[in-house]
Write a protein that holds these residues in place. Structure first.
Motif, PDB file in Angstrom:
ATOM      1  N   PHE A   1       0.824  -1.212   0.000  1.00 42.20           N
ATOM      2  CA  PHE A   1       0.000   0.000   0.000  1.00 42.20           C
ATOM      3  C   PHE A   1       0.857   1.260   0.000  1.00 42.20           C
ATOM      4  CE2 PHE A   1      -2.022   3.392   2.487  1.00 42.20           C
ATOM      5  CZ  PHE A   1      -3.122   3.633   1.690  1.00 42.20           C
ATOM      6  N   THR A   2       1.852   1.291   0.851  1.00 40.36           N
ATOM      7  CA  THR A   2       2.709   2.474   0.957  1.00 40.36           C
ATOM      8  C   THR A   2       3.477   2.702  -0.337  1.00 40.36           C
ATOM      9  OG1 THR A   2       2.954   2.016   3.305  1.00 40.36           O
ATOM     10  CG2 THR A   2       4.499   3.568   2.344  1.00 40.36           C
ATOM     11  N   ASP A   3       4.006   1.614  -0.909  1.00 43.94           N
ATOM     12  CA  ASP A   3       4.744   1.754  -2.169  1.00 43.94           C
ATOM     13  C   ASP A   3       3.839   2.273  -3.272  1.00 43.94           C
ATOM     14  OD1 ASP A   3       7.019   0.825  -0.934  1.00 43.94           O
ATOM     15  OD2 ASP A   3       6.638  -1.267  -1.480  1.00 43.94           O
ATOM     16  N   ASN A   4       2.618   1.732  -3.365  1.00 42.97           N
ATOM     17  CA  ASN A   4       1.675   2.198  -4.389  1.00 42.97           C
ATOM     18  C   ASN A   4       1.316   3.657  -4.181  1.00 42.97           C
ATOM     19  OD1 ASN A   4       1.619  -0.326  -5.530  1.00 42.97           O
ATOM     20  ND2 ASN A   4      -0.273  -0.952  -4.525  1.00 42.97           N
ATOM     21  N   LEU A   5       1.109   4.038  -2.930  1.00 44.50           N
ATOM     22  CA  LEU A   5       0.753   5.424  -2.632  1.00 44.50           C
ATOM     23  C   LEU A   5       1.892   6.367  -2.998  1.00 44.50           C
ATOM     24  CD1 LEU A   5      -1.411   7.244  -1.365  1.00 44.50           C
ATOM     25  CD2 LEU A   5      -0.252   6.943   0.805  1.00 44.50           C
ATOM     26  N   ILE A   6       3.105   5.990  -2.673  1.00 47.50           N
ATOM     27  CA  ILE A   6       4.263   6.830  -3.004  1.00 47.50           C
ATOM     28  C   ILE A   6       4.454   6.904  -4.515  1.00 47.50           C
ATOM     29  CG2 ILE A   6       6.790   6.943  -2.857  1.00 47.50           C
ATOM     30  CD1 ILE A   6       6.501   5.901   0.029  1.00 47.50           C
ATOM     31  N   ASP A   7       4.255   5.779  -5.207  1.00 46.16           N
ATOM     32  CA  ASP A   7       4.380   5.785  -6.675  1.00 46.16           C
ATOM     33  C   ASP A   7       3.361   6.717  -7.308  1.00 46.16           C
ATOM     34  OD1 ASP A   7       6.449   4.008  -6.511  1.00 46.16           O
ATOM     35  OD2 ASP A   7       5.233   2.246  -7.012  1.00 46.16           O
ATOM     36  N   LYS A   8       2.124   6.662  -6.823  1.00 45.82           N
ATOM     37  CA  LYS A   8       1.090   7.542  -7.372  1.00 45.82           C
ATOM     38  C   LYS A   8       1.399   8.999  -7.036  1.00 45.82           C
ATOM     39  CE  LYS A   8      -2.641   4.213  -7.551  1.00 45.82           C
ATOM     40  NZ  LYS A   8      -3.946   3.821  -7.063  1.00 45.82           N
TER      41      LYS A   8
END
Length: 159
Positions: A58-65
């Motif tokens: 979740f954190t990685d996806n949020l940072i990527d977005k």
């Protein structure tokens, strides 16, 4: 008393001073009793609500977005190919007219014999092919530079 203090009492983490004040207000103030009952019901509903586990990344996806949204927009380098083509055509036309004007002045000037080289342009089939290819080049340029960006910008679906 603040709502945060009441939730601290319900969670069991309130200080002794807050608990004593709470007991006094329950005994004396009817409005406080109503507020406490409402917050107690809310607290019970929150306890009954199942906790959802976030996705592993979740954190990685949020940072990527976040990075994708805040990334600088790349600047496209302009394509000068059509201008080179137009410049070459202008030079060719100027040279062609200058050769004709030199012949018409009547001066004796040594000129190369280009009649055999230019005789190929007398063919109507070649002229038609050149006209069609230039028209297709112009249409593809218009499509790429004007129509495609317009419709991509106009019909982008945002999530």
């Amino acid at each position: 008393m603040k709502d945060e203090d009441i939730f601290d009492i319900l969670d069991g983490v309130a200080s002794e001073e807050v608990r004593l004040r709470h007991e006094q207000l329950l005994a004396q103030d009817e409005d406080y009793k109503i507020l406490f009952k409402e917050l107690l019901q809310t607290h019970e509903l929150l306890l009954e609500t199942p906790l959802e586990k976030p996705a592993f990344n979740f954190t990685d996806n949020l940072i990527d977005k976040w990075e994708a949204v805040n990334a600088p927009v790349p600047v496209k380098k302009p394509n000068y190919l059509p201008f080179y083509f137009l410049g070459g055509m202008a030079i060719f036309i100027v040279l062609a007219f200058s050769l004709v004007s030199v012949k018409e002045t009547g001066k004796l000037v040594m000129m190369p014999n280009l009649s055999s080289a230019f005789s190929i342009f007398e063919s109507k089939a070649l002229l038609n092919v050149l006209l069609i290819s230039n028209s297709l080049l112009l249409l593809s340029y218009l499509d790429k530079r004007i129509l495609k960006p317009y419709f991509q910008h106009r019909f982008v679906v945002k999530h």
